[in-house]
Enzyme design. Structure first.
Site, short mmCIF file in Angstrom:
data_model
loop_
_atom_site.label_atom_id
_atom_site.label_comp_id
_atom_site.label_asym_id
_atom_site.label_seq_id
_atom_site.Cartn_x
_atom_site.Cartn_y
_atom_site.Cartn_z
N HIS A 1 0.85 -1.18 0.00
CA HIS A 1 0.00 0.00 0.00
C HIS A 1 0.90 1.24 0.00
O HIS A 1 0.95 1.99 0.98
CB HIS A 1 -0.92 -0.02 1.23
CG HIS A 1 -2.07 0.93 1.14
ND1 HIS A 1 -3.39 0.51 1.12
CD2 HIS A 1 -2.13 2.27 1.07
CE1 HIS A 1 -4.19 1.55 1.06
NE2 HIS A 1 -3.44 2.65 1.02
N GLU B 1 -12.52 0.90 -1.21
CA GLU B 1 -12.51 2.16 -0.46
C GLU B 1 -13.64 3.03 -0.96
O GLU B 1 -13.85 3.15 -2.17
CB GLU B 1 -11.20 2.93 -0.63
CG GLU B 1 -9.99 2.30 0.00
CD GLU B 1 -8.76 3.19 -0.15
OE1 GLU B 1 -8.93 4.43 -0.26
OE2 GLU B 1 -7.65 2.65 -0.16
N GLU C 1 -3.67 10.74 7.20
CA GLU C 1 -4.19 10.71 5.82
C GLU C 1 -3.15 11.23 4.82
O GLU C 1 -3.40 12.15 4.04
CB GLU C 1 -5.49 11.51 5.74
CG GLU C 1 -6.67 10.81 6.40
CD GLU C 1 -7.06 9.50 5.72
OE1 GLU C 1 -6.68 9.30 4.55
OE2 GLU C 1 -7.73 8.68 6.36
N ASN D 1 -2.10 -1.61 -4.04
CA ASN D 1 -3.16 -0.61 -3.88
C ASN D 1 -2.90 0.60 -4.78
O ASN D 1 -1.84 1.22 -4.71
CB ASN D 1 -3.24 -0.13 -2.43
CG ASN D 1 -4.39 0.84 -2.23
OD1 ASN D 1 -5.55 0.44 -2.13
ND2 ASN D 1 -4.09 2.13 -2.16
N GLU D 2 -3.84 0.88 -5.66
CA GLU D 2 -3.84 2.07 -6.52
C GLU D 2 -2.54 2.25 -7.31
O GLU D 2 -1.94 3.33 -7.31
CB GLU D 2 -4.16 3.31 -5.70
CG GLU D 2 -5.56 3.27 -5.10
CD GLU D 2 -5.93 4.52 -4.33
OE1 GLU D 2 -5.06 5.39 -4.17
OE2 GLU D 2 -7.09 4.63 -3.91
N TRP E 1 -14.03 3.46 3.76
CA TRP E 1 -12.80 4.11 4.18
C TRP E 1 -13.19 5.28 5.06
O TRP E 1 -13.83 6.22 4.61
CB TRP E 1 -12.01 4.62 2.97
CG TRP E 1 -10.65 5.13 3.37
CD1 TRP E 1 -10.33 6.40 3.75
CD2 TRP E 1 -9.46 4.34 3.47
NE1 TRP E 1 -9.01 6.46 4.07
CE2 TRP E 1 -8.44 5.22 3.91
CE3 TRP E 1 -9.15 3.00 3.25
CZ2 TRP E 1 -7.14 4.79 4.12
CZ3 TRP E 1 -7.85 2.59 3.45
CH2 TRP E 1 -6.86 3.48 3.88
#
Length: 504
Positions: free
Chosen positions: A154, A396, A450, A199-200, A443
């Site tokens: 991630h 998410e 963050e 992730n992403e 999420w």
């Protein structure tokens, strides 16, 4: 994950409250009967998520070494010079958190393993204390009837690998990631049945290598967004980084299927940022730009996974800067596609960008972007029609609050509940329209660090008092609302008086 902007796709995925209010005025997409979880398919998973660097804390404890996010934040690049050194301190409070998950009624918890905690140098020996922590967390989840959904990577590459060979820019990343994934499968796969490799990966190359808004903070003029990068090439590096991420994903999936799946019987996939792109006007040029951007954004990864190569429009526009790819390397290497979704983006055609001597990803796509609310149903239809209706997990979806005083304790977040309700409505309708959606994760489970937004954006169903040494948890209204739904209540929101927020 929690952070993306659009024109500079880097930082804050929060939807402004103005747009949420527009959604409220638009009315619910479902009919008058309120939904319950029994209206969703049998076995549909409802959960919530976090990621390691954002929630764990204990950044320098028990053998963990720095990731690129530690370096980035300690150089002052996150808001208010904040960092994830302590974050929500789940490393020390995981038992209480799992108990809270059970009390809320979560089916599953999506979390990530910190590569630099499990294998601190990026390769080599497993850290016994890191192994112990993740074993304990997984066992605690299962003890309380909660499925662990584990993301292997991630965004938090060990800094040692970044220093050694520039991380994602080197093909060596593929081998090191595969070895790391092997350690995860071998250590946890007897209990973990739901794996996400990356992730992403369609956003990390842009934020880290195009505009420099995230680590490793590489970019080149004139494409840097409000940052001063000291090295990088925005015209080439995003495509190289994405290519190595794609190959690493496929390698890990191949390893899992060939070595572990016969005995472990799990599912493995990849999770992409799922922005929906719409034409800003009714012009044919803007319509073409929106279609083109979907190819650059979603097709960048899904097209190779389904069809074996990058989209034709990327091949024609990016040319030799787009690496070669063969179908045998990647096609079919997924059991599901995970989607993180927060908003939609209207786009305007900008073909003049193709005349630039130097182009980045967005200039290659030939568009200008503007911000607006989401269209998850259209995104799910797109995936269904263009890519053979793959199994989808919504990994998410959430709404940030930004209190004027970041330490303020806030229980009243009914606007978050309504935002989530609108999405859960849409997922129900999309399933009815034939989309193969199998799960939905809010999420986030807790307030966390963050990323570039630091602690100024809070997504948690459960709040965390970041000023308290013990990082005290408390359940917000949205957490109680989600819990009520998970335990058999109706999806429709109700005011304390019993009046609905709105009728269909």
């Amino acid at each position: 994950m929690s952070s993306h902007a659009i024109t500079a796709p880097s930082s804050d995925k929060m939807m402004p409250l103005f747009f949420v209010l527009l959604l409220r005025l638009a009315g619910s997409p479902r009919d008058a009967a309120a939904l319950t979880r029994d209206d969703y398919p049998k076995g549909f998973t409802f959960g919530a998520g976090t990621s390691a660097y954002q929630v764990e804390g204990a950044a320098a404890e028990d053998g963990r070494k720095p990731s690129i996010w530690d370096t980035f934040t300690h150089n002052g690049y996150a808001r208010e010079n904040s960092n994830g050194d302590i974050a929500a301190d789940q490393y020390h409070h995981y038992k209480d958190d799992v108990k809270l998950m059970q009390e809320l009624g979560l089916d599953a918890y999506r979390f990530s393993i910190a590569w630099a905690r499990l294998i601190p140098d990026g390769r080599g020996k497993i850290n016994p204390k890191g192994l112990e922590y993740y074993n304990n967390l997984i066992n605690e989840l299962l003890l309380h009837g909660i499925e662990p959904h584990v993301t292997i990577y991630h965004l938090d590459l060990p800094q040692s690998l970044q220093d050694e060979y520039d991380g994602l820019l080197s093909p060596r990343f593929v081998d090191d990631f595969t070895a790391y994934a092997d350690a995860c499968f071998q250590s946890f796969g007897d209990r973990v049945k739901h794996w996400v490799t990356l992730n992403e990966p369609n956003m990390e190359p842009l934020s880290g290598y195009s505009n420099g808004m995230m680590p490793p903070k590489r970019c080149s003029d004139p494409f840097c967004s409000y940052v001063n990068c000291t090295k990088g090439n925005s015209s080439t590096e995003p495509y190289i980084a994405a290519h190595h991420l794609l190959l690493a994903h496929a390698s890990a999936v191949s390893l899992y299927r060939n070595k572990y799946n016969a005995t472990q019987r799990g599912q493995i996939g990849i999770t992409l940022m799922g922005i929906w792109y719409e034409p800003a006007t009714s012009s044919s040029q803007d319509a073409a730009a929106a279609r083109r951007m979907l190819e650059f954004h979603i097709g960048w990864f899904v097209h190779p996974l389904v069809y074996g190569d990058y989209p034709a429009v990327m091949r024609s526009r990016v040319g030799a800067r787009l690496p070669d790819l063969t179908a045998s390397q990647v096609r079919g290497s997924f059991d599901f596609i995970g989607i993180t979704h927060y908003f939609a983006t209207p786009v305007r055609d900008d073909e003049a960008a193709l005349n630039l001597e130097q182009r980045d990803y967005y200039a290659d796509a030939g568009l200008k972007e503007v911000f607006s609310p989401r269209a998850l149903g259209k995104l799910l239809d797109h995936l269904k029609l263009k890519y053979g209706n793959p199994t989808i997990m919504i990994h998410e979806n959430g709404l940030a609050e930004r209190p004027k005083i970041t330490s303020e304790i806030v229980y009243d977040d009914d606007i978050r509940s309504e935002y989530l309700q609108d999405y859960m409505d849409q997922i129900y309708l999309s399933i009815g329209n034939g989309s193969d959606v199998r799960g939905y994760f809010v999420w986030s489970f807790l307030d966390m660090f963050e990323l570039v937004s630091g602690y100024s954006s809070r997504y948690g169903l459960c709040g965390v008092d970041m000023n308290a040494e013990e990082r005290t948890r408390y359940v917000r209204n949205s957490g109680h609302w989600y819990s009520g739904f998970l335990k058999g209540g109706e999806l429709r929101l109700a005011l304390p008086s019993g009046k609905a927020y709105r009728t269909a």
